[in-house]
Design a protein around this motif. Structure first.
Motif, PDB file in Angstrom:
ATOM      1  N   ASN A  35       0.833  -1.208   0.000  1.00 15.32           N
ATOM      2  CA  ASN A  35       0.000   0.000   0.000  1.00 15.32           C
ATOM      3  C   ASN A  35       0.871   1.263   0.000  1.00 15.32           C
ATOM      4  OD1 ASN A  35      -2.335  -1.473  -0.013  1.00 15.32           O
ATOM      5  ND2 ASN A  35      -2.636  -1.364   2.198  1.00 15.32           N
ATOM      6  N   ALA A  38       2.271   1.707  -3.432  1.00 19.52           N
ATOM      7  CA  ALA A  38       1.228   2.195  -4.343  1.00 19.52           C
ATOM      8  C   ALA A  38       1.000   3.692  -4.139  1.00 19.52           C
ATOM      9  CB  ALA A  38      -0.063   1.414  -4.127  1.00 19.52           C
ATOM     10  N   ARG A  39       0.962   4.152  -2.884  1.00 18.03           N
ATOM     11  CA  ARG A  39       0.796   5.583  -2.616  1.00 18.03           C
ATOM     12  C   ARG A  39       1.987   6.379  -3.133  1.00 18.03           C
ATOM     13  NH1 ARG A  39       0.451   4.979   2.989  1.00 18.03           N
ATOM     14  NH2 ARG A  39      -0.844   3.143   3.065  1.00 18.03           N
ATOM     15  N   HIS A  41       3.971   5.552  -5.620  1.00 14.52           N
ATOM     16  CA  HIS A  41       3.878   5.621  -7.074  1.00 14.52           C
ATOM     17  C   HIS A  41       2.792   6.597  -7.513  1.00 14.52           C
ATOM     18  CE1 HIS A  41       6.835   2.631  -8.074  1.00 14.52           C
ATOM     19  NE2 HIS A  41       6.252   1.725  -7.304  1.00 14.52           N
ATOM     20  N   ASN A  54      -2.847   2.618 -12.052  1.00 15.82           N
ATOM     21  CA  ASN A  54      -3.385   1.342 -11.577  1.00 15.82           C
ATOM     22  C   ASN A  54      -2.640   0.945 -10.307  1.00 15.82           C
ATOM     23  OD1 ASN A  54      -4.601  -1.065 -11.296  1.00 15.82           O
ATOM     24  ND2 ASN A  54      -3.690  -2.032 -13.099  1.00 15.82           N
ATOM     25  N   ASN A  55      -3.389   0.731  -9.221  1.00 14.60           N
ATOM     26  CA  ASN A  55      -2.765   0.341  -7.954  1.00 14.60           C
ATOM     27  C   ASN A  55      -2.445  -1.147  -7.885  1.00 14.60           C
ATOM     28  OD1 ASN A  55      -2.782   2.886  -6.952  1.00 14.60           O
ATOM     29  ND2 ASN A  55      -4.758   2.674  -5.934  1.00 14.60           N
ATOM     30  N   GLY A  56      -2.962  -1.925  -8.808  1.00 15.77           N
ATOM     31  CA  GLY A  56      -2.708  -3.365  -8.773  1.00 15.77           C
ATOM     32  C   GLY A  56      -3.789  -4.086  -7.997  1.00 15.77           C
ATOM     33  N   ASN A  58      -4.615  -6.695  -5.207  1.00 16.14           N
ATOM     34  CA  ASN A  58      -4.017  -7.339  -4.041  1.00 16.14           C
ATOM     35  C   ASN A  58      -4.858  -8.509  -3.534  1.00 16.14           C
ATOM     36  OD1 ASN A  58      -1.896  -5.540  -4.028  1.00 16.14           O
ATOM     37  ND2 ASN A  58      -2.997  -4.062  -2.763  1.00 16.14           N
TER      38      ASN A  58
END
Length: 115
Positions: A35, A38-39, A41, A54-56, A58
């Motif tokens: 997480n 992701a933040r 990025h 896109n966060n992906g 999980n």
């Protein structure tokens, strides 16, 4: 169950119970790390002028977390239910044997009828 298989299963379950909290903590920390990445990025993407990123997905991590949490509980519950079922079936079988033994000992005819 055979005694050797039962011992191996018991050792496996006890090992899993000992390792279980550490595995859960590792998965939670790993999820928080993902997480955070992701933040990070997302912040870089906003700085570069990108609107969407896109966060992906999980879901495999969540699936693994739930599996680690509920697998030992389910396995212990299954073994306990199996053992209680085996004990129940043994008691029923013993009761039937006693009934059959009593029926065997009873005389089905009176002694006056004997020719």
């Amino acid at each position: 169950m055979k005694p050797k298989v039962l011992r191996i299963t018991t050792v496996f379950l006890l090992t899993l119970v000992v390792i279980y909290p550490a595995l859960t903590a590792i998965i939670v920390v790993w999820q928080e790390h993902l997480n955070f990445l992701a933040r990070q990025h997302l912040l870089y993407a906003l700085k570069d002028g990108q609107k969407y990123m896109n966060n992906g997905d999980n879901s495999p991590i969540y699936l693994l977390l739930w599996l680690i949490i509920f697998a030992p509980i389910g396995l212990c519950l299954a073994i306990t239910l199996h053992n209680s079922y085996v004990a129940y079936r043994a008691a029923i079988r013993q009761r039937k044997v006693r009934i059959l033994e009593r029926m065997w000992q009873q005389k089905t005819y009176s002694e006056e009828i004997i020719l």
